[in-house]
Write an enzyme that holds these catalytic residues in place. Sequence first.
Site, PDB file in Angstrom:
ATOM      1  N   SER A 210      73.457 -50.933  63.532  1.00  0.00           N
ATOM      2  CA  SER A 210      74.422 -51.356  64.558  1.00  0.00           C
ATOM      3  C   SER A 210      75.817 -51.227  63.957  1.00  0.00           C
ATOM      4  O   SER A 210      75.960 -51.145  62.729  1.00  0.00           O
ATOM      5  CB  SER A 210      74.151 -52.830  64.911  1.00  0.00           C
TER       6      SER A 210
ATOM      7  N   LYS B  71      71.711 -57.208  60.543  1.00  0.00           N
ATOM      8  CA  LYS B  71      72.018 -55.778  60.667  1.00  0.00           C
ATOM      9  C   LYS B  71      72.575 -55.212  59.352  1.00  0.00           C
ATOM     10  O   LYS B  71      72.369 -54.039  59.042  1.00  0.00           O
ATOM     11  CB  LYS B  71      72.963 -55.541  61.844  1.00  0.00           C
TER      12      LYS B  71
ATOM     13  N   ASP C  59      53.135 -58.111  68.579  1.00  0.00           N
ATOM     14  CA  ASP C  59      54.334 -58.647  67.930  1.00  0.00           C
ATOM     15  C   ASP C  59      54.648 -57.798  66.700  1.00  0.00           C
ATOM     16  O   ASP C  59      53.862 -57.768  65.745  1.00  0.00           O
ATOM     17  CB  ASP C  59      54.043 -60.105  67.532  1.00  0.00           C
TER      18      ASP C  59
ATOM     19  N   TYR D 140      72.994 -62.516  63.417  1.00  0.00           N
ATOM     20  CA  TYR D 140      72.769 -61.120  63.837  1.00  0.00           C
ATOM     21  C   TYR D 140      73.441 -60.166  62.853  1.00  0.00           C
ATOM     22  O   TYR D 140      72.837 -59.175  62.429  1.00  0.00           O
ATOM     23  CB  TYR D 140      73.314 -60.911  65.253  1.00  0.00           C
TER      24      TYR D 140
END
Length: 230
Positions: free
Chosen positions: A112, A129, A29, A125
């Site tokens: 991103s 980012k 992980d 999200y």
Amino acid sequence: MVVVIDRDAEKLGELKEELGARCEILEGDAADPDAVNRCVDLIIDRFGGIDTVVGNAGVFDWYRRVDRMDGRELLTAFNELFAINVASYLLIARAAYPHLKASRGSLILTCSTASFRGGGGGALYTASKFAARGLVYQLAQEWAPDIRVNGVAPGGTVTALAGLAALGSHERHLGEDPRLVDAVAKSTPLGFVAEPADHAGAYVLLASAVNSRSMTGSIIVSDGGILACV
Ligand SMILES: NC(=O)c1ccc[n+]([C@@H]2O[C@H](COP(=O)([O-])OP(=O)(O)OC[C@H]3O[C@@H](n4cnc5c(N)ncnc54)[C@H](O)[C@@H]3O)[C@@H](O)[C@H]2O)c1
């Protein structure tokens, strides 16, 4: 030589099959400090140093709106998503720091288009980012002149990017949604949805101390022109 840590044993097996002796794999992980430390120890034991680290682990929130979650669900989803998308980057950066400093190496973080604008995901999200972009700028400042820190910002790409267990979407994968892939292609100026290999050159450039010697705090956008239209 590349060493890859991932929680998905099947994907690791496929990678090992493809790259053979050029790659070492470690199931673990990336958001667990002990697993990350084990990964760095393995690299040092086997190869004696580290030239480049790429922070890349990620999960997606499938555009889920925070006003449509209850508070407990929101917090659980936040913890899961930020542990993977942000804390894993910090953990590998921290653990690799002395070795990157010794090699005058480089750290590359996958950002991103969602690092620069809204609409590339839901609030969780997008916030994660933007945080990745913040890490590029902050660590580039703190670690200069010894370590270069840069990012790559892909646009929509056909991958197995998964949702969140906390939101019950962990078995939903981005590349398996033909409507989404089609919508991304239509909204991308170059007119196609990227494959992972379309971004590889950006990572190779940033890893090269010869070809990107003066680049730090830079984020290469590889998005088919999406951000150019914002
Ligand atoms: N696919 C896109 O459209 C797109 C666009 C921009 C940015 N990104 C970013 O690219 C990066 C890679 O994603 P991808 O699209 O290639 O998806 P992917 O699912 O193919 O790759 C992500 C990898 O991270 C691994 N992973 C997730 N959580 C982990 C954990 N806790 N520990 C270890 N490994 C873990 C997954 O098993 C998977 O192999 C992510 O940071 C993602 O946010 C993707």
